[in-house]
Scaffold this motif. Sequence first.
Motif, mmCIF file in Angstrom:
data_model
loop_
_atom_site.group_PDB
_atom_site.id
_atom_site.type_symbol
_atom_site.label_atom_id
_atom_site.label_comp_id
_atom_site.label_asym_id
_atom_site.label_seq_id
_atom_site.Cartn_x
_atom_site.Cartn_y
_atom_site.Cartn_z
ATOM 1 N N SER A 70 0.862 -1.172 0.000
ATOM 2 C CA SER A 70 0.000 0.000 0.000
ATOM 3 C C SER A 70 0.902 1.226 0.000
ATOM 4 O O SER A 70 2.127 1.108 0.109
ATOM 5 C CB SER A 70 -0.910 0.016 1.230
ATOM 6 N N LEU A 97 -2.626 -7.542 -4.384
ATOM 7 C CA LEU A 97 -3.475 -6.357 -4.519
ATOM 8 C C LEU A 97 -2.667 -5.079 -4.324
ATOM 9 O O LEU A 97 -3.176 -4.083 -3.813
ATOM 10 C CB LEU A 97 -4.621 -6.415 -3.499
ATOM 11 N N THR A 99 -0.813 -1.596 -4.259
ATOM 12 C CA THR A 99 -1.138 -0.239 -4.708
ATOM 13 C C THR A 99 -0.029 0.744 -4.345
ATOM 14 O O THR A 99 -0.210 1.956 -4.499
ATOM 15 C CB THR A 99 -2.452 0.246 -4.076
ATOM 16 N N TYR A 124 -6.180 -1.566 -10.708
ATOM 17 C CA TYR A 124 -5.533 -0.742 -9.693
ATOM 18 C C TYR A 124 -4.328 -0.020 -10.287
ATOM 19 O O TYR A 124 -4.179 1.193 -10.189
ATOM 20 C CB TYR A 124 -5.048 -1.584 -8.509
ATOM 21 N N GLN A 125 -3.435 -0.816 -10.880
ATOM 22 C CA GLN A 125 -2.193 -0.256 -11.387
ATOM 23 C C GLN A 125 -2.446 0.703 -12.541
ATOM 24 O O GLN A 125 -1.763 1.734 -12.653
ATOM 25 C CB GLN A 125 -1.251 -1.375 -11.836
ATOM 26 N N ARG A 186 -12.741 -1.337 -4.464
ATOM 27 C CA ARG A 186 -11.791 -0.315 -4.896
ATOM 28 C C ARG A 186 -11.756 -0.211 -6.427
ATOM 29 O O ARG A 186 -11.849 0.884 -6.986
ATOM 30 C CB ARG A 186 -10.399 -0.627 -4.344
ATOM 31 N N GLY A 187 -11.650 -1.365 -7.094
ATOM 32 C CA GLY A 187 -11.668 -1.343 -8.547
ATOM 33 C C GLY A 187 -12.992 -0.833 -9.087
ATOM 34 O O GLY A 187 -13.037 -0.089 -10.075
ATOM 35 N N PHE A 190 -13.044 2.964 -8.786
ATOM 36 C CA PHE A 190 -12.215 3.624 -9.801
ATOM 37 C C PHE A 190 -12.967 3.700 -11.132
ATOM 38 O O PHE A 190 -13.016 4.751 -11.783
ATOM 39 C CB PHE A 190 -10.909 2.841 -10.004
#
Length: 432
Positions: A70, A97, A99, A124-125, A186-187, A190
């Motif tokens: 993270s 996962l 980030t 995420y990336q 989270r995804g 986004f």
Amino acid sequence: MTQLLAARAGEITPAMRRVAEKEGVTPEFVRQGVAAGTIVIPANINHQNLDPVGFGRGLRTKVNANIGTSTGFPDPARELEKLQVVQSAGADAVMDLSTGGDIDLGRRQIIRASRLPVGTVPVYQAFLENRAKRGNMLTMSAADLFEVIERHCADGADFITVHCGITLEVLKRLKNQPRLTDIVSRGGSFLTAWMLHHGQENPLYEQYDRLLEICLKHDVTLSLGDGLRPGCLADATDRPQLQELIILGELTDRARAAGVQVMVEGPGHVPLDQIAANVQVQKTLCQGAPFYVLGPLVTDIAPGYDHITAAIGGAVAAAAGADFLCYVTPAEHLGLPTLEDVREGIMACRLAAHAADIAKGVPGALEWDRQMSAARKALDWDKQTALALDPRKAARFRQERNPDGHEACTMCGDYCAMKIVGQYLGKASAGC
């Protein structure tokens, strides 16, 4: 040729044979399940040291552990330590996962070091790289997203979570049926922000065929993410969640038609009495595709104990037909888990999976319990420790809480019920 295409052609691959060996079933049983899409074997052709694992109908319920950096803890070395705990604790898969820090380096190190299937969440990336380059993650383009997906697959990710079911139509339903916690994925958050900012359709949905081409090339299993999973009991089994699931069912059909293996992710926070229905709906809409659930957590009030709330829900879900449980650690909702949190989360999840396997009649599940009972009857502490779900913890408790050489445990001391009755039944020589 992917595992799915090989199975349809009647070929039993080395991966299928290995899964059959570990599960105690025939290779043909595995092949038929893969061909039908009710079993998946995530096995990227670029993952060199993989020991293949099967997920799906008729197999042991599997357990996944999440790790990853993270922004607060960006060091990939810390996550490699967690990977060692994940493998030693008996998990069946691991998801990176990350980030924070060098995400590419961390992922590649994890894949090289893992004999377990490795999953990732490329979205995420993709968003974070755009934020780093341009100062705003919403500048991401579809091309940026698919470039990152290709990178993850080329590196050897065995399965990828992709939130393809969040569409503009689904978001209309979310607006019309307000939630207490909105979107907790989270995804999913986004992509929702990106779609609403640009007024454009989700590129993972709109260009789904492009995604399938990448997965076909590397034999990557799609894990269709539930971006609208409920984040609290009050939001469970609502219209946005079910609308997304309907779309995931349609995308499951398209993936199978293209020769790509696919599983479907599920909730989330769900009241105990709704879990079985959630599993049944998924299995029906997605034509028996393996179901991968987070928990489900059956209450929202247990920070610090959410590995227990998730294990309760996971046991119910798996008994109802879920195939793959994602662990939850005691640190869920509170912070990044420690090494011990990871181990505790895995053990709680494995316990839930095993309890469900007994209910489902999975070969060998009940026999493990029978052997433990026989060892308890004989007061064979070494064998009890060896058979324990967590031998390390069982051995520590036995050593710390019982005098050396003491036959019974300090719970009953000289008044062991089985030993007393055994004397009268002529079984005293067995120990207890």
